[in-house]
Design a protein around this motif. Sequence first.
Motif, PDB file in Angstrom:
ATOM      1  N   PRO A   1      -8.917  36.445  -7.601  1.00 54.27           N
ATOM      2  CA  PRO A   1      -7.372  36.498  -8.164  1.00 54.27           C
ATOM      3  C   PRO A   1      -6.662  36.914  -6.863  1.00 54.27           C
ATOM      4  O   PRO A   1      -7.221  37.605  -6.219  1.00 54.27           O
ATOM      5  CB  PRO A   1      -7.453  37.317  -9.155  1.00 54.27           C
ATOM      6  N   SER A   2      -5.483  36.628  -6.718  1.00 55.79           N
ATOM      7  CA  SER A   2      -4.598  36.951  -5.422  1.00 55.79           C
ATOM      8  C   SER A   2      -3.154  37.145  -5.892  1.00 55.79           C
ATOM      9  O   SER A   2      -2.425  36.748  -6.819  1.00 55.79           O
ATOM     10  CB  SER A   2      -4.682  35.903  -4.507  1.00 55.79           C
ATOM     11  N   THR A   3      -2.635  38.561  -5.284  1.00 49.15           N
ATOM     12  CA  THR A   3      -1.195  38.697  -5.635  1.00 49.15           C
ATOM     13  C   THR A   3      -0.199  37.955  -4.989  1.00 49.15           C
ATOM     14  O   THR A   3       0.909  38.331  -4.816  1.00 49.15           O
ATOM     15  CB  THR A   3      -1.074  40.311  -5.596  1.00 49.15           C
ATOM     16  N   ALA A   4      -0.989  37.251  -3.777  1.00 49.59           N
ATOM     17  CA  ALA A   4      -0.011  36.627  -2.683  1.00 49.59           C
ATOM     18  C   ALA A   4       0.947  35.646  -3.333  1.00 49.59           C
ATOM     19  O   ALA A   4       2.150  35.402  -2.590  1.00 49.59           O
ATOM     20  CB  ALA A   4      -0.891  35.929  -1.514  1.00 49.59           C
ATOM     21  N   GLY A   5       0.587  35.012  -4.483  1.00 48.89           N
ATOM     22  CA  GLY A   5       1.706  34.282  -4.821  1.00 48.89           C
ATOM     23  C   GLY A   5       0.910  33.159  -6.068  1.00 48.89           C
ATOM     24  O   GLY A   5      -0.374  33.146  -6.011  1.00 48.89           O
ATOM     25  N   PHE A   6       1.697  32.334  -6.443  1.00 50.90           N
ATOM     26  CA  PHE A   6       1.151  31.433  -7.654  1.00 50.90           C
ATOM     27  C   PHE A   6       0.669  30.275  -6.919  1.00 50.90           C
ATOM     28  O   PHE A   6       1.195  29.784  -5.956  1.00 50.90           O
ATOM     29  CB  PHE A   6       2.414  31.017  -8.721  1.00 50.90           C
ATOM     30  N   SER A   7      -0.337  29.863  -7.513  1.00 53.11           N
ATOM     31  CA  SER A   7      -1.086  28.473  -7.033  1.00 53.11           C
ATOM     32  C   SER A   7      -1.884  27.883  -8.214  1.00 53.11           C
ATOM     33  O   SER A   7      -2.326  28.762  -9.154  1.00 53.11           O
ATOM     34  CB  SER A   7      -2.035  28.635  -6.029  1.00 53.11           C
ATOM     35  N   ALA A   8      -2.153  26.604  -8.114  1.00 55.45           N
ATOM     36  CA  ALA A   8      -2.824  26.073  -9.235  1.00 55.45           C
ATOM     37  C   ALA A   8      -3.330  24.386  -8.768  1.00 55.45           C
ATOM     38  O   ALA A   8      -2.729  24.013  -7.809  1.00 55.45           O
ATOM     39  CB  ALA A   8      -1.849  25.643 -10.453  1.00 55.45           C
ATOM     40  N   GLY A   9      -3.944  24.002  -9.622  1.00 58.66           N
ATOM     41  CA  GLY A   9      -4.583  22.507  -9.081  1.00 58.66           C
ATOM     42  C   GLY A   9      -5.279  22.046 -10.310  1.00 58.66           C
ATOM     43  O   GLY A   9      -5.704  22.777 -11.121  1.00 58.66           O
ATOM     44  N   TYR A  10      -5.497  20.688 -10.108  1.00 58.61           N
ATOM     45  CA  TYR A  10      -6.531  20.077 -11.139  1.00 58.61           C
ATOM     46  C   TYR A  10      -7.145  18.894 -10.386  1.00 58.61           C
ATOM     47  O   TYR A  10      -6.672  18.405  -9.314  1.00 58.61           O
ATOM     48  CB  TYR A  10      -5.948  19.616 -12.240  1.00 58.61           C
ATOM     49  N   ASP A  11      -8.053  18.315 -10.827  1.00 66.15           N
ATOM     50  CA  ASP A  11      -8.937  17.017 -10.180  1.00 66.15           C
ATOM     51  C   ASP A  11      -9.362  16.366 -11.404  1.00 66.15           C
ATOM     52  O   ASP A  11     -10.088  17.032 -12.427  1.00 66.15           O
ATOM     53  CB  ASP A  11     -10.157  17.470  -9.243  1.00 66.15           C
ATOM     54  N   ALA A  12      -9.431  15.117 -11.459  1.00 65.25           N
ATOM     55  CA  ALA A  12      -9.705  14.117 -12.427  1.00 65.25           C
ATOM     56  C   ALA A  12     -10.586  13.119 -11.847  1.00 65.25           C
ATOM     57  O   ALA A  12     -10.221  12.576 -11.161  1.00 65.25           O
ATOM     58  CB  ALA A  12      -8.544  13.625 -13.299  1.00 65.25           C
ATOM     59  N   THR A  13     -11.785  12.760 -12.259  1.00 68.53           N
ATOM     60  CA  THR A  13     -12.719  12.015 -11.788  1.00 68.53           C
ATOM     61  C   THR A  13     -13.298  10.968 -12.852  1.00 68.53           C
ATOM     62  O   THR A  13     -13.650  11.487 -13.928  1.00 68.53           O
ATOM     63  CB  THR A  13     -13.906  12.588 -11.152  1.00 68.53           C
ATOM     64  N   VAL A  14     -13.478   9.630 -12.561  1.00 69.02           N
ATOM     65  CA  VAL A  14     -14.332   8.944 -13.364  1.00 69.02           C
ATOM     66  C   VAL A  14     -15.273   8.139 -12.549  1.00 69.02           C
ATOM     67  O   VAL A  14     -15.072   7.892 -11.150  1.00 69.02           O
ATOM     68  CB  VAL A  14     -13.233   7.814 -14.278  1.00 69.02           C
TER      69      VAL A  14
END
Length: 803
Positions: free
Chosen positions: A162-175
Amino acid sequence: MLLASTVLGGATPSLAAAAAAADTPSATSLSEVIVTAQKREENLQNVPISVQALGAQKLEQLHVTNFNDYIKFLPSVTYQSTGPGMSNVYMRGVAADNQSNHSGSLPTVGTYLDEQPITTIGGALDVHVYDIARVESLSGPQGTLYGASSEAGTIRIITNPPSTAGFSAGYDATVNQVSHGGTGYEFEGFANLPLSDKVALRLVGFGEHDAGYIDNVLGTRQFSTVFGTTIFAPGNPHNMGSIVNNAGFVKNDYNPNDVYGGRVALKADLSTNWTATASVIAQDQRNTGIFGFDPSVGDLEVTHFRPETQHDRWYQAALTVHGKIANFDVVYSGGHMDRRIDTISDYTDYSYFYDQAPRYYAKYFTDDAGNFIDPTQVIIGHDRFLKDSHELRVSSPQDERFRIVGGLFYQKQQHHIIQDYFVQNLATVGSVTGYPGTLWLTDQERVDRDYAAFTEASFDITPKLTATGGIRFYRFDNSLIGFYGFGLNNFYGSHTGEKSCFAPAVGNLGPCTDLDKEVIGTGETHKLNLTYHIDSDKLIYITYSTGFRPGGVNRNGGPGVAPYQPDYLSNYEFGWKTSFLDNSLRFNGAVYLEDWQNFQFAFLGLNSLTVVENAGNARIYGVESDVTWRPVKGLTFSGSAAYDHAKLQQDFCGLPPGQSCAGMLIQAPAGSDLPVTPRFKANLTARYEFEMGSMNAHLQGSVVGQTGSWSDLLTQACIPGTNPCVVSPVRGLLGRQAGYTTADFSAGVGRDNWSLELSLINAFDTRAQLYRYAECTIQLCGHEPYIVPSRPRTIALRFGQKF
């Protein structure tokens, strides 16, 4: 002086710009790789041990999602696997057997998740690789800092904190679509949430479905000692006959695999100098079928007669606290792991091949009325692993000429083992008391405890020359208690099981106690290293280091009744870390000689019980290296390779070292290749990144290959039940694991925060042989070996976003 003053004052802009450019990485400069192999953050190029690191970007580029994916890019690492979550890991050729029996030896390679050990005797945890900072492979004995089960090396999986530097997010979808199989899919996501300027939370979740590609096809088995011609179908056990079929279990794409899980981590700055990180990671994996095929049946085909399932779930809770006391860094790390595996495995091969043996096995398979019954059988297994570990270490300031790290370590591993060999409608007289239909029962509790105190110190003899020494004192305490064997009135006349019980059952461990043993030992491992920095871009080092593996209990009351002793590895190594051409070319490597003394070797003895003996000595020499080169902007070549020459140093005849083999069958002569490890393994990846209109694009190709290897150390052995011995060619029956070369290709585009990639894995549909094995003693079942292949050609489309 005037020129210097003028430049610094800014009077000559062109020279100032040139000076600034000299400190700016060029377009072809390689990124710095930070590792924690020595339990502190360092530039990989300054670490005087052989380390390969696959960072977050590299893991994504190589399409790594699981254990099999990253191991193929680590040439010093080999493994044997019967399926997901059932892999045993080896490094630098330190391998002697293909047995991962619950009462056998501990692994020679340690596996860590962040600061916590996650090694179990049931195989390496198949941690889903997503939101992972890097995977580190530390070759050679790591006994000083990592202790037992890091005799030959250590693999570390480091998560993103975890980091207090700032919000981040992501996702990956694979078929994806698997040749000879079905459709799979995968979804992964993470979010980093700063809760304040001192507290942050990181959430990770994933779900994956892998399509099956092994077919269970229609077939029969004819048992020679059950006379008649009636065909048995499962569910009709009372008809007399000698032929059974698998009509009820025929299925295409027999081995799908599903994995889901997640991770929660909370980091809090407790004060200016103290930080605590708590995390919980959990994973649930289910699959059916079998991941090997029977070449005598067909490509990617088997004929199995009973249900086959596996449910492997685990969680690990961890706490790490970093702080300072005066100028000293203090780290505490503790973890608790709970792993449970429930399996049902078809064991008809055992019934069938033992039926062909002199003891006429299947003729005893009757019901209470004396009618012959369907002799097919299953193993119903329940394994629960509990692991608790604690480490406290203190380090002096690392920028001083003399620096030291030291600490204390404790670990307790528990393994509750149930293996129920079940034959439907088996007569009561043939069953273990209280377990109807159970021909053989293993119900045991294994406990392995490790205690250690360690220290490692470094001294800069000159600004370029550094000496390092370390030592680890250890104590191990390993025990095994419970029940194994046949029932009281078993028709084989064996004394194994209830006939050898000497005490009532302990807890719920079987009907009574026929096993209660403990082994305790102490010792030390050590390390000496000299490192010389040729310049800021190049260093060389020499290392002498040792590793060990604890001794343990032999459950068998036969020839292996004595406990097996620890084995030791002595490593002599010369290595280099270099970069050239303005850091656009990086070349690292090591050459080594290793002596493996008194090594533990597991093999099947009487009644196909695993026996562990100290088999003597082996010698391994080899070289490993990796290279990365960026000749022009956007184009990068990276590769690594290992050569291992691993040989047995003395004859093995089933007796401990020091006892004469005169008159005995030589089961593995001196000079035999050690099993599992190929002589040569290598990989090469080329990646080109370029702009395509307003988008960023890339093309990538990877080639992975290795030479052949044997799956077992033994070259020959007696066929069970023969007296005098009838010799069987073990390696000749099982066959040599063939070498292979596979290729992966990918292409992708992206812009702003999204990316799209098309990949072709195992592009030429190569049947890479990952493992060859038999489902019982090779002398009997090796006529029909199974081959675990790499997954067939897979085409995948992945879309991802980051915020």
